[in-house]
Motif scaffolding. Structure first.
Motif, short mmCIF file in Angstrom:
data_model
loop_
_atom_site.label_atom_id
_atom_site.label_comp_id
_atom_site.label_asym_id
_atom_site.label_seq_id
_atom_site.Cartn_x
_atom_site.Cartn_y
_atom_site.Cartn_z
N THR A 1 0.71 -1.14 0.09
CA THR A 1 0.05 -0.08 0.01
C THR A 1 0.75 1.17 -0.06
O THR A 1 0.28 2.24 0.54
N SER A 2 2.29 0.87 -0.15
CA SER A 2 3.01 2.11 -0.34
C SER A 2 3.98 2.44 0.69
O SER A 2 4.23 3.65 0.85
N ALA A 3 3.89 1.65 1.90
CA ALA A 3 4.58 1.95 3.11
C ALA A 3 5.58 0.87 3.32
O ALA A 3 5.53 -0.12 2.89
N MET A 4 6.75 1.75 3.75
CA MET A 4 8.01 0.84 4.26
C MET A 4 7.83 0.61 5.77
O MET A 4 7.70 1.75 6.37
N TYR A 5 8.27 -0.50 6.29
CA TYR A 5 8.26 -0.54 7.68
C TYR A 5 9.73 -1.11 8.11
O TYR A 5 10.40 -1.71 7.44
N VAL A 6 10.31 -0.23 9.19
CA VAL A 6 11.44 -0.82 10.02
C VAL A 6 10.98 -1.23 11.24
O VAL A 6 10.51 -0.57 12.14
N TRP A 7 11.51 -2.19 11.75
CA TRP A 7 11.49 -2.89 13.08
C TRP A 7 12.75 -3.29 13.90
O TRP A 7 13.51 -3.82 13.09
N ASN A 8 12.48 -3.17 15.24
CA ASN A 8 13.48 -3.67 15.98
C ASN A 8 13.05 -4.41 17.03
O ASN A 8 11.90 -4.23 17.67
N ASN A 9 13.75 -5.82 16.89
CA ASN A 9 13.34 -6.63 17.88
C ASN A 9 13.73 -6.67 19.17
O ASN A 9 13.52 -7.76 20.16
N HIS A 10 14.60 -5.61 19.66
CA HIS A 10 15.16 -5.75 20.98
C HIS A 10 13.97 -5.07 22.11
O HIS A 10 13.99 -4.06 22.41
N VAL A 11 13.27 -5.85 22.55
CA VAL A 11 12.05 -5.48 23.22
C VAL A 11 12.71 -5.30 24.62
O VAL A 11 11.98 -4.90 25.76
#
Length: 197
Positions: free
Chosen positions: A131-141
């Protein structure tokens, strides 16, 4: 960001005039801006090739970018789509570039953030929903809220600049004009969106 793009445009135009017109024998074709904001580790905030960016376009010049009415927000559907491996080579290369940049910047700032350096490239990931979005995620909870907030501030600027640079090069052929930066949790709601643009 607007001020930075204006400075970058002036640098681009000056280099085109000085290097290309007056000193064409010089080998330099790329310029870099470094953010040395007090209290943070210096980091590269802008990279451009002044020979290929012949019009020195900035984000403000990108008239073909789709209008954003501000109603979009990241959600689990978009995140789930972003975690699926892309088959598009341009997306894969760009995601790798952004991920490596964020991994390097995170490790440079590790002492300042009060965290250990990240060895596993899976701990920071980049993906796309269609839908035209890039996601960046961090697994360091296990990071504190302050550490996560400081990390997300760094991520927002770097990812934004990466997307702007990609859009300048590829124009409307590059679909992604928005991004979300998140922390993945193994409990509760699953993904906590820190912000989006």
């Amino acid at each position: 960001m607007y001020t930075e793009t204006e400075v970058a445009t002036a640098m681009c135009q000056t280099l085109q005039d000085v290097v290309i017109r007056l000193h064409p024998d010089l080998p330099y074709r790329t310029y870099v801006m470094v953010d040395q904001t007090t209290g943070r580790a210096p980091h590269v905030s802008w990279v451009d090739d002044f020979t290929t960016n012949t019009t020195c376009m900035t984000a403000a010049d990108q008239q073909d970018a789709p209008a954003d009415d501000g109603s979009w927000t990241p959600d689990m559907t978009g995140y789930t789509e972003a975690t699926r491996p892309s088959g598009d080579q341009s997306e894969i290369r760009f995601a790798d570039t952004v991920m490596n940049d964020l991994l390097g910047a995170t490790n440079v700032s590790a002492a300042e953030l009060g965290v250990q350096k990240i060895e596993d490239t899976d701990d920071i990931a980049v993906g796309f929903d269609k839908t035209s979005a890039m996601y960046v995620w961090n697994n360091h909870v296990d990071w504190s809220r302050q550490q996560i907030d400081e990390w997300s501030d760094m991520v927002a600027g770097r990812v934004c600049e990466s997307l702007l640079s990609k859009r300048r090069v590829e124009g409307s052929a590059w679909l992604y004009t928005r991004f979300a930066y998140c922390v993945v949790r193994s409990f509760g709601s699953g993904v906590h969106a820190l912000g989006h643009r």
